[in-house]
Design a protein around this motif. Structure first.
Motif, mmCIF file in Angstrom:
data_model
loop_
_atom_site.group_PDB
_atom_site.id
_atom_site.type_symbol
_atom_site.label_atom_id
_atom_site.label_comp_id
_atom_site.label_asym_id
_atom_site.label_seq_id
_atom_site.Cartn_x
_atom_site.Cartn_y
_atom_site.Cartn_z
ATOM 1 N N THR A 201 -22.724 -31.879 31.743
ATOM 2 C CA THR A 201 -23.943 -31.851 31.054
ATOM 3 C C THR A 201 -24.150 -30.593 30.002
ATOM 4 O O THR A 201 -25.372 -30.492 29.498
ATOM 5 N N ARG B 259 -24.127 -28.044 27.206
ATOM 6 C CA ARG B 259 -24.126 -28.113 25.731
ATOM 7 C C ARG B 259 -22.691 -28.171 25.165
ATOM 8 O O ARG B 259 -22.493 -28.926 23.972
ATOM 9 N N TYR C 203 -21.047 -31.510 24.365
ATOM 10 C CA TYR C 203 -21.592 -32.686 23.621
ATOM 11 C C TYR C 203 -20.942 -32.956 22.389
ATOM 12 O O TYR C 203 -20.909 -33.851 21.958
ATOM 13 N N GLN D 27 -26.421 -38.650 33.528
ATOM 14 C CA GLN D 27 -26.927 -38.078 32.407
ATOM 15 C C GLN D 27 -26.379 -38.284 30.981
ATOM 16 O O GLN D 27 -26.728 -38.268 30.004
ATOM 17 N N VAL D 28 -24.917 -37.684 31.315
ATOM 18 C CA VAL D 28 -24.198 -37.840 29.863
ATOM 19 C C VAL D 28 -24.181 -39.486 29.456
ATOM 20 O O VAL D 28 -24.299 -39.757 28.308
ATOM 21 N N ASP E 157 -27.260 -40.193 27.655
ATOM 22 C CA ASP E 157 -27.485 -39.214 26.381
ATOM 23 C C ASP E 157 -26.519 -39.987 25.291
ATOM 24 O O ASP E 157 -26.764 -39.995 24.179
ATOM 25 N N PHE E 158 -25.280 -40.406 25.729
ATOM 26 C CA PHE E 158 -24.445 -41.210 24.793
ATOM 27 C C PHE E 158 -24.023 -42.540 25.387
ATOM 28 O O PHE E 158 -23.031 -42.841 25.875
#
Length: 270
Positions: A125, A127, A130, A167-168, A171-172
């Motif tokens: 997770t 940054r 990302y 979480q990844v 987010d994606f």
């Protein structure tokens, strides 16, 4: 029996003899190597277990490259079609990493990205990962990573499926994520995350079939038959050894084919 090995590597001497792998050498009885094996030895090990395609990974870490993308491309070129490339990247240089990933896919023909969080000692997770996730989505390739405890001599916290992979994936949602090494001792968490997210998968690398946790075997037999891929983690475990007790898992024909090759062929678009 056709097999695709979703997690393996043809090693360099830098990779084989790295100090962080001392614990794996101790467990497997391997000695420090004097020279890296030829590609022909890896091809022979794959052929022994009817592995049609091995996804050979690059290894990038902080301040060092253990197996470069260009080295992997050379190994692929020598493999008579048996190997396909999986890229690595230096996450501390985000724009360079994105450009390198695009080069690996568009020029070298690689089929995925693999990042090993424990090597960076940063959870997935962070940054710094990302931009590469976004690039994977744009390129239409999976992101491969490690889950579970860390066999090499590095902390294990980065391998937790919850909260990190969960979480990844939130987010994606367009990102395909293949989680290697089963997730033990958090296997139940890993199964829950794979159930929750349509594009999250599990591979069995670093474990022989007789050591798969019971909850994972039940998952492969049932609702998870389209979510689990075979991986060996060669050269630490050969595919033949990893599959030695496959018949004891009680898989029906469909589950067996999906596990050994069908899921990987679909996920990696082989």
């Amino acid at each position: 029996m056709v097999v695709i090995d979703a997690w393996m590597q043809h090693p360099t001497l830098r990779h084989l003899n790295h100090e962080m792998l001392e614990s794996l050498r101790r467990w497997t009885g391997l000695e420090l190597a004097e020279q890296a094996p030829p590609v022909s030895a890896t091809v022979a090990a794959l052929a022994e277990a009817d592995v049609e395609i091995g996804l050979a990974c690059a290894w990038y870490g902080p301040n060092e490259v253990l197996i470069s993308n260009d080295e992997v491309a050379e190994f692929v070129a020598q493999s008579d079609g048996r190997l396909r490339g999986v890229a690595g990247a230096d996450i501390t240089r985000p724009m360079h990493a994105v450009r390198e990933l695009r080069r690996a896919v568009n020029e070298l023909g690689f089929v995925a990205l693999r990042l090993v969080p424990w090597l960076w000692q940063l959870p997935p997770t962070d940054r710094l990962y990302y931009p590469l996730y976004a690039a994977c989505v744009e390129l239409g390739i999976p992101f491969c990573t490690q889950v579970g405890h860390t066999g090499p001599l590095r902390p294990s916290e980065t391998g937790r499926p919850i909260p990190y992979i969960d979480q990844v994936a939130l987010d994606f949602p367009e990102l395909t994520i293949v989680c290697g090494h089963i997730g033990y001792p958090w296997t139940t968490e890993m199964i829950a995350v794979a159930d929750k997210h349509a594009n999250v998968y599990i591979d069995t690398s670093a474990y022989t079939a007789q050591r798969y946790p019971a909850e994972l075997v039940d998952y492969v037999r049932g609702r998870g038959r389209r979510k689990v891929l075979f991986g060996s983690n060669y050269p630490m475990i050969t595919p033949a050894k990893a599959l030695g007790h496959l018949d004891e898992l009680g898989l029906d024909d469909e589950a067996r084919e999906l596990f050994l090759a069908g899921n990987a062929r679909r996920v990696f678009r082989l």
